[in-house]
Write a protein that holds these residues in place. Structure first.
Motif, PDB file in Angstrom:
ATOM      1  N   GLY A 139       0.823  -1.230   0.000  1.00 44.43           N
ATOM      2  CA  GLY A 139       0.000   0.000   0.000  1.00 44.43           C
ATOM      3  C   GLY A 139       0.844   1.262   0.000  1.00 44.43           C
ATOM      4  O   GLY A 139       0.489   2.248  -0.653  1.00 44.43           O
ATOM      5  N   ASP A 140       1.989   1.232   0.729  1.00 46.25           N
ATOM      6  CA  ASP A 140       2.791   2.474   0.793  1.00 46.25           C
ATOM      7  C   ASP A 140       3.871   2.518  -0.295  1.00 46.25           C
ATOM      8  O   ASP A 140       4.679   3.453  -0.342  1.00 46.25           O
ATOM      9  N   GLY A 141       3.925   1.489  -1.154  1.00 45.40           N
ATOM     10  CA  GLY A 141       4.817   1.539  -2.309  1.00 45.40           C
ATOM     11  C   GLY A 141       6.226   1.035  -2.053  1.00 45.40           C
ATOM     12  O   GLY A 141       7.048   1.016  -2.979  1.00 45.40           O
ATOM     13  N   THR A 142       6.527   0.613  -0.828  1.00 50.28           N
ATOM     14  CA  THR A 142       7.886   0.102  -0.578  1.00 50.28           C
ATOM     15  C   THR A 142       8.042  -1.324  -1.088  1.00 50.28           C
ATOM     16  O   THR A 142       9.155  -1.777  -1.339  1.00 50.28           O
ATOM     17  N   LEU A 143       6.921  -2.037  -1.235  1.00 50.92           N
ATOM     18  CA  LEU A 143       6.922  -3.368  -1.857  1.00 50.92           C
ATOM     19  C   LEU A 143       6.072  -3.249  -3.117  1.00 50.92           C
ATOM     20  O   LEU A 143       4.877  -2.954  -3.044  1.00 50.92           O
ATOM     21  N   LYS A 144       6.685  -3.457  -4.287  1.00 52.84           N
ATOM     22  CA  LYS A 144       5.953  -3.214  -5.541  1.00 52.84           C
ATOM     23  C   LYS A 144       5.010  -4.362  -5.902  1.00 52.84           C
ATOM     24  O   LYS A 144       4.097  -4.198  -6.714  1.00 52.84           O
ATOM     25  N   ALA A 145       5.303  -5.546  -5.357  1.00 50.11           N
ATOM     26  CA  ALA A 145       4.432  -6.706  -5.581  1.00 50.11           C
ATOM     27  C   ALA A 145       4.644  -7.645  -4.396  1.00 50.11           C
ATOM     28  O   ALA A 145       5.726  -7.665  -3.800  1.00 50.11           O
ATOM     29  N   ILE A 146       3.607  -8.410  -4.040  1.00 52.37           N
ATOM     30  CA  ILE A 146       3.739  -9.315  -2.894  1.00 52.37           C
ATOM     31  C   ILE A 146       3.224 -10.706  -3.272  1.00 52.37           C
ATOM     32  O   ILE A 146       2.314 -10.859  -4.087  1.00 52.37           O
TER      33      ILE A 146
END
Ligand SMILES: NC(=O)c1ccc[n+]([C@@H]2O[C@H](COP(=O)([O-])OP(=O)(O)OC[C@H]3O[C@@H](n4cnc5c(N)ncnc54)[C@H](OP(=O)(O)O)[C@@H]3O)[C@@H](O)[C@H]2O)c1
Length: 282
Positions: A139-146
């Motif tokens: 959600g905050d953009g630090t992980l681009k995909a999970i």
């Protein structure tokens, strides 16, 4: 474009280079730094590490020193398997971001649905609590995909039914003769890209005679056949190597297995039967 920069598209529209460079069991420090620098020099743009490998900092340093634009690289890391509360998962997620020090992580996976000392036990609530920490990073953009790793159908159903964001990848053990068909089909039917870890069975399938025969017909190595096998099945392989010749060999995949060869390879029994398999996989 070559195979190292060709991409699959994940279900959240993220582009992921079709071959990833594995770093499990590569010691932190010079060994990891040199392997990753060599891989980047050869042209790999996708690196697979994990908090649990203890080498994220060296991966990050090698990537930064390479001078390659961050946007042109795809870095995967993984949440430790024993982080099954929201707070511990959030702490470990932030440690991965700090260790790598690359601004963001392109793909972050729950390393396994169970702690390594309790393989095959169920942690439905723990996986949902950990997943929430990944969703926050997404959600905050630090992980681009999970995504997830080592999840069986039950564990995938749990996340799909109760999570807010669907996983885009399941990374599983996958090599010629061991392709986890039930898990693979379920993941693909639910929009996940399947990634092949240990695509060479950690080296244990490379002496297989049937694979060697196909390799000989093309004038390539058994490893190259094993990696083309994954790609032609729509699976993203993550070969690990520290030997520079191996690193280069695994990047030269510009040949095509015939439909008959793929049929033969897909029908083979386990090409590394004595290799370790998680009991929940199959
Ligand atoms: N999610 C998970 O739970 C999980 C589990 C296992 C692995 N993984 C990921 O998957 C990656 C790959 O799996 P893996 O580490 O088990 O290894 P692998 O890629 O299946 O095999 C690596 C072994 O094969 C050798 N090798 C590599 N290329 C070769 C070639 N062209 N010719 C001959 N030998 C070759 C390597 O030797 P050298 O190193 O000496 O060059 C090494 O001994 C890992 O590094 C990790 O990133 C994830």
């Amino acid at each position: 474009m070559g195979i190292l920069t060709d991409t699959f598209t994940l279900s959240n529209s993220t582009e992921i280079p079709k071959v990833g460079f594995g770093t499990w069991q590569v010691p932190d420090g010079k060994a990891t730094y040199d392997a990753v620098r060599t891989a980047l020099d050869v042209g790999y743009r996708h690196i697979d590490t994990a908090h649990g490998y203890g080498n994220e900092a060296s991966v990050g340093r090698a990537v930064r020193d390479s001078g390659i634009a961050r946007e042109d690289l795809f870095i995967t890391s993984k949440l430790p398997a024993d982080a099954k509360t929201h707070d511990l998962a959030a702490t470990r997620r932030d440690e991965s971001l700090t260790n790598l020090d690359l601004g963001w992580i392109d793909l972050y996976l729950v390393h396994a649905p169970w702690p390594w000392d309790r393989i095959a036990t169920r942690h439905d609530q723990g996986n949902l609590d950990a997943w929430r920490a990944l969703e926050e990073g997404y959600g905050d953009g630090t992980l681009k995909a999970i995504g997830i790793s080592n999840f069986d159908v039950h564990d995938m159903e749990n996340l799909l039914a109760h999570g807010d964001v669907a996983p885009v990848v399941n990374q599983i053990q996958y090599y010629v003769g061991f392709t986890e068909p039930v898990i693979t089909s379920f993941a693909q039917e639910h929009g996940m890209l399947v990634e092949a870890y240990s695509p060479l069975a950690t080296g244990d399938m490379l002496g297989n005679a049937d694979v060697a025969a196909v390799a000989e017909a093309h004038g390539v190595s058994a490893a190259q056949v094993a990696l083309r096998f994954c790609l032609q099945n729509g699976i993203l392989p993550l070969p690990k190597a520290v030997g520079p010749e191996h690193i280069r060999d695994n990047a030269e995949l510009d040949f095509e297995l015939t439909a008959d060869e793929m049929t033969t390879l897909n029908a083979l029994a386990d090409t590394a039967p004595s290799h370790y398999h998680n009991p929940t996989q199959g």
